[in-house]
Design a protein around this motif. Structure first.
Motif, short mmCIF file in Angstrom:
data_model
loop_
_atom_site.label_atom_id
_atom_site.label_comp_id
_atom_site.label_asym_id
_atom_site.label_seq_id
_atom_site.Cartn_x
_atom_site.Cartn_y
_atom_site.Cartn_z
N GLN A 147 -7.26 -26.83 46.12
CA GLN A 147 -7.52 -27.23 47.50
C GLN A 147 -6.28 -27.83 48.15
N GLN A 148 -5.40 -28.41 47.33
CA GLN A 148 -4.18 -28.99 47.88
C GLN A 148 -3.30 -27.92 48.53
N ILE A 149 -3.36 -26.70 48.00
CA ILE A 149 -2.58 -25.61 48.59
C ILE A 149 -3.11 -25.28 49.98
N ALA A 150 -4.44 -25.22 50.11
CA ALA A 150 -5.04 -24.94 51.42
C ALA A 150 -4.69 -26.04 52.41
N THR A 151 -4.69 -27.29 51.94
CA THR A 151 -4.34 -28.41 52.81
C THR A 151 -2.86 -28.33 53.22
N PHE A 152 -2.00 -27.95 52.28
CA PHE A 152 -0.57 -27.79 52.58
C PHE A 152 -0.36 -26.74 53.68
N LEU A 153 -1.06 -25.62 53.58
CA LEU A 153 -0.93 -24.58 54.60
C LEU A 153 -1.38 -25.09 55.96
N LYS A 154 -2.44 -25.88 55.98
CA LYS A 154 -2.93 -26.42 57.24
C LYS A 154 -1.93 -27.40 57.84
N VAL A 155 -1.31 -28.24 56.99
CA VAL A 155 -0.30 -29.20 57.47
C VAL A 155 0.89 -28.45 58.05
N ALA A 156 1.32 -27.40 57.34
CA ALA A 156 2.46 -26.61 57.81
C ALA A 156 2.15 -25.94 59.14
N ASP A 157 0.96 -25.43 59.29
CA ASP A 157 0.57 -24.75 60.53
C ASP A 157 0.44 -25.74 61.69
N CYS A 158 -0.07 -26.94 61.39
CA CYS A 158 -0.29 -27.94 62.45
C CYS A 158 0.97 -28.75 62.75
N GLY A 159 1.86 -28.88 61.75
CA GLY A 159 3.07 -29.67 61.93
C GLY A 159 2.82 -31.15 61.97
N SER A 160 1.65 -31.56 61.48
CA SER A 160 1.29 -32.98 61.55
C SER A 160 0.19 -33.27 60.55
N PHE A 161 0.31 -34.43 59.88
CA PHE A 161 -0.75 -34.85 58.96
C PHE A 161 -2.05 -35.12 59.72
N SER A 162 -1.93 -35.80 60.85
CA SER A 162 -3.13 -36.20 61.60
C SER A 162 -3.85 -34.99 62.19
N LYS A 163 -3.08 -34.02 62.73
CA LYS A 163 -3.71 -32.83 63.29
C LYS A 163 -4.38 -32.00 62.19
N ALA A 164 -3.73 -31.92 61.04
CA ALA A 164 -4.32 -31.21 59.91
C ALA A 164 -5.61 -31.89 59.47
N ALA A 165 -5.58 -33.24 59.45
CA ALA A 165 -6.76 -34.00 59.05
C ALA A 165 -7.92 -33.74 60.00
N ASP A 166 -7.63 -33.73 61.31
CA ASP A 166 -8.67 -33.46 62.31
C ASP A 166 -9.26 -32.07 62.10
N SER A 167 -8.40 -31.10 61.81
CA SER A 167 -8.85 -29.72 61.63
C SER A 167 -9.71 -29.57 60.38
N PHE A 174 -11.43 -32.09 59.03
CA PHE A 174 -12.50 -33.09 59.08
C PHE A 174 -12.42 -34.08 57.91
N ILE A 175 -11.18 -34.47 57.59
CA ILE A 175 -10.96 -35.51 56.58
C ILE A 175 -9.98 -36.51 57.17
N SER A 176 -9.73 -37.59 56.45
CA SER A 176 -8.84 -38.63 56.97
C SER A 176 -7.37 -38.24 56.80
N THR A 177 -6.53 -38.84 57.65
CA THR A 177 -5.09 -38.59 57.55
C THR A 177 -4.55 -39.08 56.21
N VAL A 178 -5.08 -40.21 55.75
CA VAL A 178 -4.65 -40.77 54.46
C VAL A 178 -4.94 -39.78 53.34
N SER A 179 -6.11 -39.13 53.40
CA SER A 179 -6.48 -38.16 52.37
C SER A 179 -5.52 -36.98 52.37
N VAL A 180 -5.12 -36.52 53.56
CA VAL A 180 -4.17 -35.41 53.65
C VAL A 180 -2.83 -35.81 53.05
N MET A 181 -2.36 -36.99 53.39
CA MET A 181 -1.06 -37.46 52.88
C MET A 181 -1.09 -37.60 51.37
#
Length: 305
Positions: A4-24, A26-33
């Motif tokens: 799942q970390q790979i999927a999250t990495f792709l989302k962060v790369a696409d969004c360019g932001s931890f917070s935007k990826a987290a919103d997309s 539906f988890i916390s920014t801290v969890s993404v980081m």
């Protein structure tokens, strides 16, 4: 299926932001980081450049991003391909519907109806399992319902059955009167209430059948000259033998007119009809439920036409 970390990495790369990826996601920014830190620790090098404006891919991150996209796609394709094969295997299965049958509760109504449904391509076949109509035989069969027996066809206004099982109504059968061949009433074409005065009538004991309770109450209230003799909760051939032996009358059904060679089944001038249907477990298998739905559809089509 994939990390799942790979999927999250792709989302962060696409969004360019931890917070935007987290919103997309539906988890916390801290969890993404935390996931990104864990992933980078696992691979042993940085994948992302953290800046005040967001995150950027490192050169290693760009390479990882391209390969990760392929991994995700391959994983999704693998699941889809396997799912298609599983569906084909499931569709190719043949299911045996085990139908209990007896002298008083024959499966013929269901078999005849299924013959109209089955065009030779349906994945069902019917296996007939005989049982005895005696109280012990009925209890054994009912105990097997949902296990080694899938369903049976029977009069089905039993109070306890309606609570314990599922019932698909097939039709309504006329309640009649069985008369010994040597009885004076056997010569009549139809019986009336007056014909039954001063006669003994075998009738299902009070409590189990809603319809039989109604007939009993009708007799006790409006036709007191008729003598009622109780029978067990379930009719079996013993009851028919008892009717012939005593030379008395018996409440019966039009479908039972050939049960006993020494009894004649005559129509009665009343409006009582017995519900007749398929009885099956409330925990029916998916296959049995599909089978019942096909029968139900045929019944609906027959009614409409």
């Amino acid at each position: 299926m994939y990390n799942q970390q790979i999927a999250t990495f792709l989302k962060v790369a696409d969004c360019g932001s931890f917070s935007k990826a987290a919103d997309s996601l539906f988890i916390s920014t801290v969890s993404v980081m935390k996931q990104m830190n864990t992933l980078e620790h696992h691979v042993g090098f940085l994948l992302l450049k953290r800046t005040n404006r967001g995150v950027l891919l490192t050169e290693a991150g760009k390479s990882f991003y391209c390969d990760a996209k392929k991994i995700i796609q391959l994983s999704d394709d693998a699941i889809q391909n396997a799912s298609l094969i599983a569906t084909e295997e499931e569709n190719a299965k043949e299911y045996t519907i085990r139908v209990a049958t007896s002298i008083l509760r024959p499966c013929k109504p269901l078999v005849d109806l299924w013959a109209k449904v089955d065009d030779g391509t349906l994945p069902f076949k019917i296996s007939i399992i005989p049982f005895d109509d005696s109280p012990a035989g009925m209890n054994d069969m009912l105990a097997s319902l949902g296990n080694t027996i899938d369903c049976f066809v029977s009069p089905c206004d039993s109070i306890s059955w309606q609570q314990k099982y599922q019932i698909l109504q097939l039709r309504q059968n006329n309640c009649c009167i069985a008369v010994p061949r040597n009885h004076i009433l056997s010569k009549k074409k139809m019986l009336t209430w007056e014909d039954l005065d001063h006669e003994t009538l075998l009738l299902l004991q009070h409590g189990e059948s809603l319809l039989m309770n109604q007939i009993r109450e009708d007799i006790e209230k409006n036709h007191p000259l008729i003598h009622i003799l109780d029978t067990p909760n379930f009719y079996d051939t013993t009851v028919f033998n008892e009717c012939e032996k005593r030379g008395c009358l018996m409440e019966s059904l039009d479908i039972w007119d050939q049960i006993h060679p020494s009894l004649i089944t005559l129509p009665m001038d009343w409006n009582y009809k017995m519900t007749y249907g398929i009885i099956y477990s409330k925990n029916a298998t998916t296959a049995l439920t599909s089978f019942i739905n096909l029968v139900k559809k045929e019944l609906l089509n027959t009614t409409i036409s």
